[in-house]
Design a protein around this motif. Structure first.
Motif, PDB file in Angstrom:
ATOM      1  N   LEU A  51       0.816  -1.213   0.000  1.00 21.01           N
ATOM      2  CA  LEU A  51       0.000   0.000   0.000  1.00 21.01           C
ATOM      3  C   LEU A  51       0.850   1.264   0.000  1.00 21.01           C
ATOM      4  CD1 LEU A  51      -2.916  -0.801   2.465  1.00 21.01           C
ATOM      5  CD2 LEU A  51      -3.010  -0.545  -0.003  1.00 21.01           C
ATOM      6  N   VAL A  52       1.816   1.343   0.903  1.00 26.20           N
ATOM      7  CA  VAL A  52       2.464   2.639   1.105  1.00 26.20           C
ATOM      8  C   VAL A  52       3.913   2.681   0.648  1.00 26.20           C
ATOM      9  CG1 VAL A  52       0.957   3.404   2.948  1.00 26.20           C
ATOM     10  CG2 VAL A  52       2.970   2.058   3.508  1.00 26.20           C
ATOM     11  N   ALA A  53       4.508   1.543   0.299  1.00 21.54           N
ATOM     12  CA  ALA A  53       5.885   1.592  -0.200  1.00 21.54           C
ATOM     13  C   ALA A  53       6.024   0.628  -1.371  1.00 21.54           C
ATOM     14  CB  ALA A  53       6.881   1.260   0.908  1.00 21.54           C
ATOM     15  N   PRO A  54       5.258   0.840  -2.456  1.00 21.46           N
ATOM     16  CA  PRO A  54       5.185  -0.179  -3.512  1.00 21.46           C
ATOM     17  C   PRO A  54       6.512  -0.444  -4.218  1.00 21.46           C
ATOM     18  CG  PRO A  54       4.093   1.837  -4.193  1.00 21.46           C
ATOM     19  CD  PRO A  54       4.397   1.996  -2.749  1.00 21.46           C
ATOM     20  N   TYR A  55       7.427   0.493  -4.174  1.00 17.57           N
ATOM     21  CA  TYR A  55       8.688   0.275  -4.884  1.00 17.57           C
ATOM     22  C   TYR A  55       9.791  -0.239  -3.975  1.00 17.57           C
ATOM     23  CZ  TYR A  55       6.875   2.473  -9.050  1.00 17.57           C
ATOM     24  OH  TYR A  55       6.149   2.744 -10.159  1.00 17.57           O
ATOM     25  N   ALA A  56       9.461  -0.535  -2.720  1.00 15.87           N
ATOM     26  CA  ALA A  56      10.498  -0.883  -1.748  1.00 15.87           C
ATOM     27  C   ALA A  56      11.207  -2.183  -2.133  1.00 15.87           C
ATOM     28  CB  ALA A  56       9.894  -1.023  -0.361  1.00 15.87           C
ATOM     29  N   ASP A  57      12.366  -2.385  -1.537  1.00 11.39           N
ATOM     30  CA  ASP A  57      13.194  -3.544  -1.837  1.00 11.39           C
ATOM     31  C   ASP A  57      12.429  -4.839  -1.552  1.00 11.39           C
ATOM     32  OD1 ASP A  57      16.405  -4.051  -2.109  1.00 11.39           O
ATOM     33  OD2 ASP A  57      15.359  -5.649  -1.041  1.00 11.39           O
ATOM     34  N   PRO A  58      12.451  -5.798  -2.500  1.00  7.03           N
ATOM     35  CA  PRO A  58      11.636  -7.000  -2.303  1.00  7.03           C
ATOM     36  C   PRO A  58      12.267  -8.068  -1.414  1.00  7.03           C
ATOM     37  CG  PRO A  58      12.676  -7.069  -4.436  1.00  7.03           C
ATOM     38  CD  PRO A  58      13.061  -5.753  -3.828  1.00  7.03           C
ATOM     39  N   VAL A  59      13.537  -7.987  -1.102  1.00  7.39           N
ATOM     40  CA  VAL A  59      14.215  -9.092  -0.425  1.00  7.39           C
ATOM     41  C   VAL A  59      14.332  -8.874   1.079  1.00  7.39           C
ATOM     42  CG1 VAL A  59      16.207 -10.609  -0.590  1.00  7.39           C
ATOM     43  CG2 VAL A  59      15.558  -9.250  -2.534  1.00  7.39           C
ATOM     44  N   LEU A  60      14.320  -7.612   1.477  1.00  5.03           N
ATOM     45  CA  LEU A  60      14.601  -7.281   2.873  1.00  5.03           C
ATOM     46  C   LEU A  60      13.574  -7.909   3.828  1.00  5.03           C
ATOM     47  CD1 LEU A  60      16.928  -5.742   3.912  1.00  5.03           C
ATOM     48  CD2 LEU A  60      15.655  -3.642   3.701  1.00  5.03           C
ATOM     49  N   LEU A  61      12.304  -7.696   3.531  1.00  6.04           N
ATOM     50  CA  LEU A  61      11.262  -8.190   4.442  1.00  6.04           C
ATOM     51  C   LEU A  61      11.274  -9.719   4.562  1.00  6.04           C
ATOM     52  CD1 LEU A  61       8.935  -7.352   6.255  1.00  6.04           C
ATOM     53  CD2 LEU A  61       7.421  -7.469   4.296  1.00  6.04           C
ATOM     54  N   PRO A  62      11.365 -10.486   3.464  1.00 12.75           N
ATOM     55  CA  PRO A  62      11.429 -11.946   3.606  1.00 12.75           C
ATOM     56  C   PRO A  62      12.626 -12.421   4.425  1.00 12.75           C
ATOM     57  CG  PRO A  62      10.929 -11.382   1.358  1.00 12.75           C
ATOM     58  CD  PRO A  62      11.226 -10.099   2.042  1.00 12.75           C
ATOM     59  N   LEU A  63      13.795 -11.793   4.237  1.00 14.23           N
ATOM     60  CA  LEU A  63      14.973 -12.208   5.013  1.00 14.23           C
ATOM     61  C   LEU A  63      14.702 -12.036   6.501  1.00 14.23           C
ATOM     62  CD1 LEU A  63      17.835 -10.634   2.901  1.00 14.23           C
ATOM     63  CD2 LEU A  63      17.457 -13.055   3.283  1.00 14.23           C
ATOM     64  N   VAL A  64      14.149 -10.882   6.845  1.00 13.69           N
ATOM     65  CA  VAL A  64      13.862 -10.599   8.251  1.00 13.69           C
ATOM     66  C   VAL A  64      12.816 -11.564   8.787  1.00 13.69           C
ATOM     67  CG1 VAL A  64      12.794  -8.891   9.721  1.00 13.69           C
ATOM     68  CG2 VAL A  64      14.547  -8.208   8.143  1.00 13.69           C
TER      69      VAL A  64
END
Lengths: 159, 468
Positions: free
Chosen positions: B69-82
């Motif tokens: 919703l609010v950060a559609p262009y954000a890095d795709p790998v960071l959240l899954p790693l965390v």
């Protein structure tokens, strides 16, 4: 639970862990090389239709800004319709908002739309363009009522 | 610094689908580990697997939807790693809880508490992304956040709420909850350092005298940041918190080096570090012990205070070997702090070097993504902030994993996202939210503005405003 089952569970879990790590790496890899090159970077002028599309007077939405107003300075009260965007601000005769301000460059700044948002961009002016207290170095979004300062003049987007 | 994104000649795609795919894998890692713990320790799939898995999935989905919703262009790998690290950490804590319960230890609800903290962390993650739409607005809070960081560091000294635990005076107790304010302070100090350095980097790098190969900046440029740094270091030393002092020192040095591009800072920092370490070695008995345990761990095995914990961790990891003993087949209860600082030794014992390498790689990828965000960010403040946040995670992981494996003397710090520790987990989720916010700004395509033809000469001269 037999020894063998536990061994298989352990190996399966380690495999999942590594599948995850390798998938993450492969996403990183495709992210590096898989991005599209924009038209402007490929060389050659962008298609004129797309440029027209940018400046085309759009149907003003409710609550969307319609004009740019000089609220402070020599030319206070001067306005320019956003329908004619992109708007050039400066002392030059070709400027949409022509300012008689000694601290403003001939071609000082520009206000243009991208999507639904309005941006102000400094055109390499001598004294800089400020959005609020910050001197901008890149196109910066401005909303309704945000004060843009060029020289001694302050401009705002108004409805 | 400006327009790097367009100079690189490509725009980033959103990649939210890739993020979702990786998140599903991360959930499989987390929930799979939880199921494997139940199978290994008790011989049955844990009864609350559906409830636990559902809760974890809900948290991750909430984070993912927020990013969409609010950060559609954000890095795709960071959240899954965390997410994967956090899920794995929860499963390991659950495994320790089961052992602690069987052995009649007092505390055996670490996993449940950690899940509560993770929930709070994700709520703050969502709130940060929703409330902070542009990280540049943090630049206005440079001095405020510096002051707030120092106040937070001082809090444990206050009489009623402050408290010492395991020799370090870094805790506060409020309304039954214990909290480590230093974990939040480090994020605030990154913002303060970044905000200050981005305005003064040129002055720091160029103005000043040259003394012995090192360009010394003017006092008035360096003063405020040196004061901020000096005060926080003094507080940490007074708190007897070695790990955090090391972390802040390294953070300060990295940010100063990145901001000014002067290698001289590394020389100065190295000398200061050597001097400080020698002084600490000479005057602080605790540090001397740590060095001795590191150099000769087996000689102090039986001593008290001794290196028993470190040696048990080394035994555990050695016994685990390449693919480990299997979850439930090790003896992690032999290491007293297996749930916090030494969580990696439990993983090394039961899942082996294979899993430890995967985890170290995950941390490496987090740091790589953060540094990449710094590279592609279009504004200097975002660059410095991303570098600072990357440095926090990198230094923390190095100090902890290096200490547990006997590479460097052991100092207490939490392993980000893995160890039990509410304050650290919550602060690290906020760190990830900040990184995603910067990367959303950085990867978002630059607005399409038409080029201006410069045919009209700048005929009339413009007067220059006197700046300061």
């Amino acid at each position: 639970m037999s020894e063998l089952t536990l061994f298989l569970i352990r190996v399966a879990f380690l495999a999942i862990l590594w599948i995850f790590v390798l998938s993450a790496i492969s996403v990183i890899r495709s992210d590096m090389f898989g991005a599209r090159v924009p038209e402007t970077a490929r060389g050659g002028a962008p298609a004129p239709t797309s440029r027209k599309g940018n400046g085309k007077p759009r149907k003003p939405r409710r609550g969307a800004p319609t004009h740019l107003l000089v609220v402070e300075g020599e030319n206070s009260g001067v306005r320019a319709e956003l329908a004619d965007a992109p708007l050039l601000i400066g002392r030059g005769s070709d400027a949409a908002i022509k300012l008689d301000d000694d601290y403003v460059s001939t071609r000082h700044a520009r206000v243009a739309a991208s999507g639904d948002e309005w941006f102000v961009e400094d055109l390499g002016s001598t004294n800089g363009t400020y959005v609020g207290p910050v001197r901008i170095t890149q196109p910066t979004t401005i909303g309704l009522g945000v004060q843009v300062r060029v020289g001694k003049t302050i401009l705002e987007l108004r409805k | 610094m400006s327009q790097t994104g367009t100079l690189m000649g490509f725009v980033h795609r959103r990649r939210r689908g890739a993020e979702l795919f990786l998140l599903v894998l991360a959930l499989v890692v987390g929930i799979g580990a939880y199921a494997a713990v139940g199978l290994g320790v008790e011989g049955v799939v844990p009864a609350d697997l559906v409830g636990y898995g559902g809760w974890l999935t809900a948290l991750i989905v909430a984070a993912h939807v927020t990013v969409r919703l609010v950060a559609p262009y954000a890095d795709p790998v960071l959240l899954p790693l965390v997410a994967a690290l956090n899920g794995l950490g929860l499963a390991i804590l659950r495994r320790l809880d089961l052992t602690y319960e069987a052995n009649g230890f007092d505390q055996h609800t670490f996993a449940r508490q950690q899940l509560t903290w993770m929930t709070l962390g994700v709520i703050l993650f969502v709130a940060t992304l929703f409330l902070l739409r542009d990280h540049r607005s943090l630049q206005r809070l440079t001095y405020t956040s510096g002051l707030a960081g120092i106040v937070l560091l001082v809090l444990p000294f206050l009489p009623v709420i402050g408290s010492a635990k395991n020799g370090a005076k870094i805790w506060i107790y409020v309304a039954g909850f214990s909290f480590q304010p230093g974990e939040v302070a480090k994020v605030l100090l990154v913002i303060a350092f970044a905000g200050y350095l981005v305005l003064h980097r040129d002055a720091l790098a160029l103005a000043g005298r040259r003394v012995l190969f090192v360009d010394l900046p003017r006092g008035r440029d360096l003063g405020p940041i040196l004061a901020m740094f000096g005060i926080s270091m003094m507080i940490l030393v007074a708190q007897n918190d070695l790990g955090s002092s090391l972390l802040f020192f390294g953070l300060f040095l990295v940010m100063l080096y990145v901001a000014t591009e002067r290698a001289g800072w590394l020389v100065v920092g190295g000398l200061l570090f050597t001097g400080g370490a020698l002084a600490a070695y000479t005057f602080v008995g605790n540090v001397q012990n740590r060095f001795n345990f590191w150099l000769h761990p087996f000689e102090y095995y039986e001593a008290s205070p001794g290196s028993g914990q470190l040696v048990e961790a080394l035994f555990g990891m050695g016994w685990g070997g390449l693919i480990g003993r299997g979850l439930g087949n090790g003896f992690p209860e032999r290491v007293p702090f297996a749930y916090s600082d030494f969580i990696l030794s439990t993983i090394g014992e039961e899942l082996g070097l294979t899993a430890v390498m995967a985890i170290v790689l995950c941390y490496g990828l987090i740091v790589e993504r953060a540094l990449r965000i710094a590279l592609i960010s279009r504004d200097g403040f975002g660059k410095l902030m991303a570098v600072g946040l990357a440095a926090i995670i990198a230094l923390q992981v190095f100090v902890v994993i290096g200490g547990v494996t006997g590479l460097i003397p052991l100092t207490g710090l939490t392993t980000p996202f893995l160890s039990y520790g509410g304050s650290s987990l919550v602060a690290n989720w906020v760190v990830v939210a900040l990184l995603l916010r910067i990367s959303d700004q950085a990867r978002r395509p630059a607005p399409r503005l038409d080029p201006v033809d410069d045919s009209v000469a700048d005929s009339e001269s413009t007067q220059v405003v006197k700046l300061r």
